[in-house]
Design an enzyme around this catalytic site. Structure first.
Site, PDB file in Angstrom:
ATOM      1  N   LYS A  46      40.994  43.991  44.576  1.00  0.00           N
ATOM      2  CA  LYS A  46      39.731  43.396  44.356  1.00  0.00           C
ATOM      3  C   LYS A  46      39.650  41.619  44.399  1.00  0.00           C
ATOM      4  CE  LYS A  46      36.823  44.697  41.336  1.00  0.00           C
ATOM      5  NZ  LYS A  46      35.605  44.851  42.216  1.00  0.00           N
ATOM      6  N   GLY A  47      38.507  41.308  44.463  1.00  0.00           N
ATOM      7  CA  GLY A  47      38.486  39.463  44.216  1.00  0.00           C
ATOM      8  C   GLY A  47      38.674  39.290  42.918  1.00  0.00           C
ATOM      9  N   ASN A 127      38.922  34.707  49.656  1.00  0.00           N
ATOM     10  CA  ASN A 127      37.556  35.004  49.959  1.00  0.00           C
ATOM     11  C   ASN A 127      36.649  33.774  49.787  1.00  0.00           C
ATOM     12  OD1 ASN A 127      34.801  35.745  49.831  1.00  0.00           O
ATOM     13  ND2 ASN A 127      35.090  37.139  47.865  1.00  0.00           N
ATOM     14  N   CYS A 130      31.750  33.024  48.730  1.00  0.00           N
ATOM     15  CA  CYS A 130      31.570  32.700  47.630  1.00  0.00           C
ATOM     16  C   CYS A 130      30.609  31.568  47.813  1.00  0.00           C
ATOM     17  CB  CYS A 130      32.440  32.536  46.626  1.00  0.00           C
ATOM     18  SG  CYS A 130      33.538  33.942  46.286  1.00  0.00           S
ATOM     19  N   GLY A 217      30.382  48.967  56.816  1.00  0.00           N
ATOM     20  CA  GLY A 217      30.346  50.218  57.421  1.00  0.00           C
ATOM     21  C   GLY A 217      30.135  50.194  58.813  1.00  0.00           C
TER      22      GLY A 217
END
Length: 303
Positions: A46-47, A127, A130, A217
């Protein structure tokens, strides 16, 4: 380990090219109840941020045809809690660990880059989707100059290989891939989620409490493939492809378009064993077809 499916990224060897995508696999503990994580090439955490985050208000997930929208908002326990609890557990899982880090300012990223040196992670993924609070909320990953700046700032302080995760919400993702490479990135991963919205016709309000979110997805796969191909022709560093992968044939498409490895994301929510199943099916294909994975990477033949 079958050497025909082994790949290397920035000097780190993966037993196969299948990783999990950040934000879809937690820190692996829940999925380890379904299968040993050493069946994977690696996992992305997870970030992580300097301080714990509760994330955005509910609702923050919305279904869409062929995908989902999320606006989770980087909910995570913070880097110190991660180092105390999850880091050592991950080290014992016998798979490559990629720590995903995020921030709200350039200084946040630098501090995270320094702090993650104390982890057992094999690589670090930035990431950069942000919002930069010092730039009026514009994401770090929008402009090539900011991509290069944040990548170089972390590279200067972090001793681990750096993967810059690219946003698709830009005018030219190849320019941003080049900027990441110029900033010292050892690899790039793409694509992050596409900016999207869902509307409740009864209330005439957005479904997500945060009004908008990121789409992922199967519906995003064609876009991701094109962007991987564009970046493959723009940079020399390895590419990790992600976006809508649900089968080993999807993996083959990404490899042919230039990816060295891939990340499985949204499909983990539908089938908790998805990543392991895809790794198994890919191995079967490579064995039965007598194919070495390295012969697939970037092998696209244009019409």
């Amino acid at each position: 380990m079958s050497f025909r499916q082994q790949v290397e990224i920035a000097g780190v060897t993966l037993r196969n090219p299948i990783l999990t995508a950040s934000g879809t696999f937690g820190f692996g503990k829940e999925y380890a109840q379904f299968y040993p994580l050493d069946r994977l090439g690696g996992i992305c955490t997870k970030g992580l941020t300097l301080q714990p985050r509760l994330g955005n208000p509910m609702p923050r997930i919305a279904e869409s045809y062929g995908g989902i929208l999320n606006s989770v908002g980087l909910q995570n326990p913070g880097i110190e809690q991660y180092l105390r609890t999850d880091d050592l557990w991950l080290k014992e899982q016998d798979t490559v660990v990629v720590a995903n880090i995020a921030g709200s300012t350039l200084e946040d990223y630098v501090a995270m880059g320094e702090r993650i040196n104390d982890s057992h992670a094999d690589m670090v993924e930035l990431n950069i989707s942000c919002p930069n609070v010092k730039a009026g909320g514009m994401a770090f990953g929008v402009l090539p100059e900011s991509v290069e700046r944040v990548t170089r700032a972390v590279k200067d302080v972090c001793r681990k290989p750096i993967i810059t995760k690219l946003s698709p919400n830009v005018s030219c993702i190849a320019d941003n891939a080049r900027a990441a490479e110029q900033g010292g990135a050892d690899a790039v991963s793409l694509i992050n989620t596409l900016a999207a919205m869902a509307v409740d016709v009864r209330t005439r309000r957005p479904v997500l409490a945060n009004n908008h979110g990121g789409l992922s997805g199967p519906c995003v796969k064609p876009i991701a493939l094109k962007m991987v191909w564009d970046c493959y022709n723009a940079v020399s560093v390895p590419i990790i492809g992600l976006g809508g992968i649900t089968s080993y044939t999807d993996v083959l498409e990404f490899l042919i378009c230039g990816a060295t490895a891939v990340q499985i994301g949204t499909h983990n929510f539908t089938y908790p064993t998805a990543a392991a199943d895809i790794a198994r099916d890919l191995e079967t294909y490579l064995r039965d077809s007598d194919t070495d994975i390295r012969d697939l990477i970037g092998s696209l033949i244009l019409n």
